[in-house]
Motif scaffolding. Structure first.
Motif, PDB file in Angstrom:
ATOM      1  N   ALA A  47     -19.663 -18.664  -5.880  1.00  0.00           N
ATOM      2  CA  ALA A  47     -18.489 -19.006  -6.742  1.00  0.00           C
ATOM      3  C   ALA A  47     -17.647 -19.321  -5.888  1.00  0.00           C
ATOM      4  N   ARG A  48     -16.604 -20.143  -6.592  1.00  0.00           N
ATOM      5  CA  ARG A  48     -14.514 -19.546  -5.976  1.00  0.00           C
ATOM      6  C   ARG A  48     -14.155 -19.619  -6.629  1.00  0.00           C
ATOM      7  N   PHE A  49     -12.791 -19.161  -6.752  1.00  0.00           N
ATOM      8  CA  PHE A  49     -12.144 -19.362  -8.401  1.00  0.00           C
ATOM      9  C   PHE A  49     -11.755 -20.376  -9.123  1.00  0.00           C
ATOM     10  N   THR A  50     -11.480 -21.363  -8.648  1.00  0.00           N
ATOM     11  CA  THR A  50     -11.479 -21.980  -9.220  1.00  0.00           C
ATOM     12  C   THR A  50     -12.658 -23.214 -10.168  1.00  0.00           C
ATOM     13  N   GLU A  51     -13.320 -22.852  -9.403  1.00  0.00           N
ATOM     14  CA  GLU A  51     -15.082 -23.277  -9.839  1.00  0.00           C
ATOM     15  C   GLU A  51     -15.014 -22.730 -10.954  1.00  0.00           C
ATOM     16  N   LEU A  52     -14.854 -21.455 -11.081  1.00  0.00           N
ATOM     17  CA  LEU A  52     -15.251 -20.465 -12.159  1.00  0.00           C
ATOM     18  C   LEU A  52     -13.949 -20.626 -13.027  1.00  0.00           C
ATOM     19  N   GLU A  53     -13.073 -21.167 -12.623  1.00  0.00           N
ATOM     20  CA  GLU A  53     -12.276 -21.503 -13.490  1.00  0.00           C
ATOM     21  C   GLU A  53     -12.588 -22.748 -14.483  1.00  0.00           C
ATOM     22  N   ARG A  54     -12.871 -23.767 -13.638  1.00  0.00           N
ATOM     23  CA  ARG A  54     -13.685 -24.909 -14.636  1.00  0.00           C
ATOM     24  C   ARG A  54     -15.372 -24.436 -15.133  1.00  0.00           C
ATOM     25  N   ALA A  55     -16.207 -23.324 -14.983  1.00  0.00           N
ATOM     26  CA  ALA A  55     -16.896 -22.841 -15.098  1.00  0.00           C
ATOM     27  C   ALA A  55     -16.829 -22.519 -16.467  1.00  0.00           C
ATOM     28  N   VAL A  56     -16.117 -21.489 -16.731  1.00  0.00           N
ATOM     29  CA  VAL A  56     -16.030 -20.918 -17.549  1.00  0.00           C
ATOM     30  C   VAL A  56     -15.263 -21.523 -18.801  1.00  0.00           C
ATOM     31  N   PRO A  57     -15.959 -22.358 -19.664  1.00  0.00           N
ATOM     32  CA  PRO A  57     -14.897 -22.627 -20.587  1.00  0.00           C
ATOM     33  C   PRO A  57     -13.591 -22.290 -21.294  1.00  0.00           C
ATOM     34  N   GLY A  58     -12.527 -22.386 -21.231  1.00  0.00           N
ATOM     35  CA  GLY A  58     -11.765 -21.911 -22.002  1.00  0.00           C
ATOM     36  C   GLY A  58     -11.468 -20.585 -21.441  1.00  0.00           C
ATOM     37  N   ILE A  59     -11.236 -20.425 -20.623  1.00  0.00           N
ATOM     38  CA  ILE A  59     -10.979 -18.475 -19.624  1.00  0.00           C
ATOM     39  C   ILE A  59      -8.999 -19.385 -19.190  1.00  0.00           C
ATOM     40  N   SER A  60      -8.446 -18.582 -19.402  1.00  0.00           N
ATOM     41  CA  SER A  60      -7.284 -18.458 -18.530  1.00  0.00           C
ATOM     42  C   SER A  60      -6.682 -18.302 -17.689  1.00  0.00           C
ATOM     43  N   ARG A  61      -6.297 -18.121 -16.449  1.00  0.00           N
ATOM     44  CA  ARG A  61      -6.046 -17.899 -14.875  1.00  0.00           C
ATOM     45  C   ARG A  61      -6.549 -16.744 -15.452  1.00  0.00           C
ATOM     46  N   ARG A  62      -5.004 -15.720 -15.362  1.00  0.00           N
ATOM     47  CA  ARG A  62      -5.305 -14.855 -16.001  1.00  0.00           C
ATOM     48  C   ARG A  62      -6.000 -13.829 -16.074  1.00  0.00           C
ATOM     49  N   MET A  63      -7.055 -14.289 -17.170  1.00  0.00           N
ATOM     50  CA  MET A  63      -8.130 -12.609 -18.088  1.00  0.00           C
ATOM     51  C   MET A  63      -9.046 -13.772 -16.932  1.00  0.00           C
ATOM     52  N   LEU A  64      -9.327 -14.489 -16.676  1.00  0.00           N
ATOM     53  CA  LEU A  64      -9.950 -14.657 -14.974  1.00  0.00           C
ATOM     54  C   LEU A  64      -9.762 -13.974 -13.823  1.00  0.00           C
ATOM     55  N   THR A  65      -8.956 -13.238 -13.232  1.00  0.00           N
ATOM     56  CA  THR A  65      -8.557 -13.155 -12.363  1.00  0.00           C
ATOM     57  C   THR A  65      -9.050 -11.519 -13.380  1.00  0.00           C
TER      58      THR A  65
END
Lengths: 137, 137
Positions: A47-65
């Motif tokens: 999965a790509r970064f932005t995909e994950l950002e949408r797939a994991v509801p509520g996560i912030s860009r920072r915490m995803l990173t």
DNA sequence: CAGAATCCTTGGAGATACTG
DNA sequence: CAGTATCTCCAAGGATTCTG
């Protein structure tokens, strides 16, 4: 301190010492609010970064990173960068992570089996003792 | 273990939605620095407050109390008070907690199997990227 | 013995803004 | 697109003191 013993691996250490660390080690890799959600998502395939950002509801860009970096450091996630423009980065679960996910099955089933019992226990507890704002979750 | 879908319960929801919550529910009951250590100790048989205080190295009186209360609220620990003087309170694991501990076995084994791989992955990661003081644990 | 109360520190996490 | 960089906030946890 050796009350009884719980030996699941044939380890010489006492039950009071060994499994604690080992279990905690495992839990520490998937602790935090987001690790499981991310791990689960990449277990379907890269999965790509932005995909994950949408797939994991509520996560912030920072915490995803941050979470991705930790998982990568632990060897649970592999990061692959494509030198294209715009940049493309793919994350995938390593074999170790897939195994981990399998090991969580028992835990998932436990939670399923006892969900109601736990909810009931909480209600009962909060009824007896007052629920002094310590009743989150 | 097949990627693509991970269905262990025959649940209609997609893998991206269901297990996350369920696993997190389970993990939330044993989260915190001390729950596992306490749970493990009482799983050997009933233990008293002060016993636990010594058995779980490093725990403070406050955190022991708080964690015990939470575990009791979730129905993972039973608290029994003897109206003696000096007071005597015994904690024991409920059946549900014993089951839980069994379910953690898979996780423990996973950690055992991959301990070295994880340590290696971390070293490698810290070598490539600098280890900018974010390398705890 | 088995706690409750209080104060304080810390780091996990959210919000927002900027960039190769 | 895939991140960094700051600032801020809050709850988990530690230290200490008091008590039925």
């Amino acid at each position: 301190m050796s009350l009884g013993n719980i030996d699941v691996t044939g380890d010489p250490r006492t039950a009071a010492e060994r499994p604690v660390c080992t279990v905690l080690e495992a839990l520490n890799r998937i602790s935090g609010k987001w690790a499981i959600g991310i791990l689960l998502n990449v277990s379907h395939g890269p999965a790509r970064f932005t995909e994950l950002e949408r797939a994991v509801p509520g996560i912030s860009r920072r915490m995803l990173t941050l979470t991705l970096r930790n998982l990568e450091r632990d060897g649970l996630i592999a990061r692959r960068v494509y030198a294209t423009v715009p940049p493309k980065v793919e994350y995938r679960a390593t074999d170790m992570a897939v195994e981990l996910y399998g090991s969580l099955t028992a835990l998932t089933q436990w939670a399923d089996r006892h969900r109601e019992a736990i909810a009931g226990s909480r209600e009962a507890y909060d009824r007896e003792h007052g629920l002094p704002a310590g009743a989150v979750d």
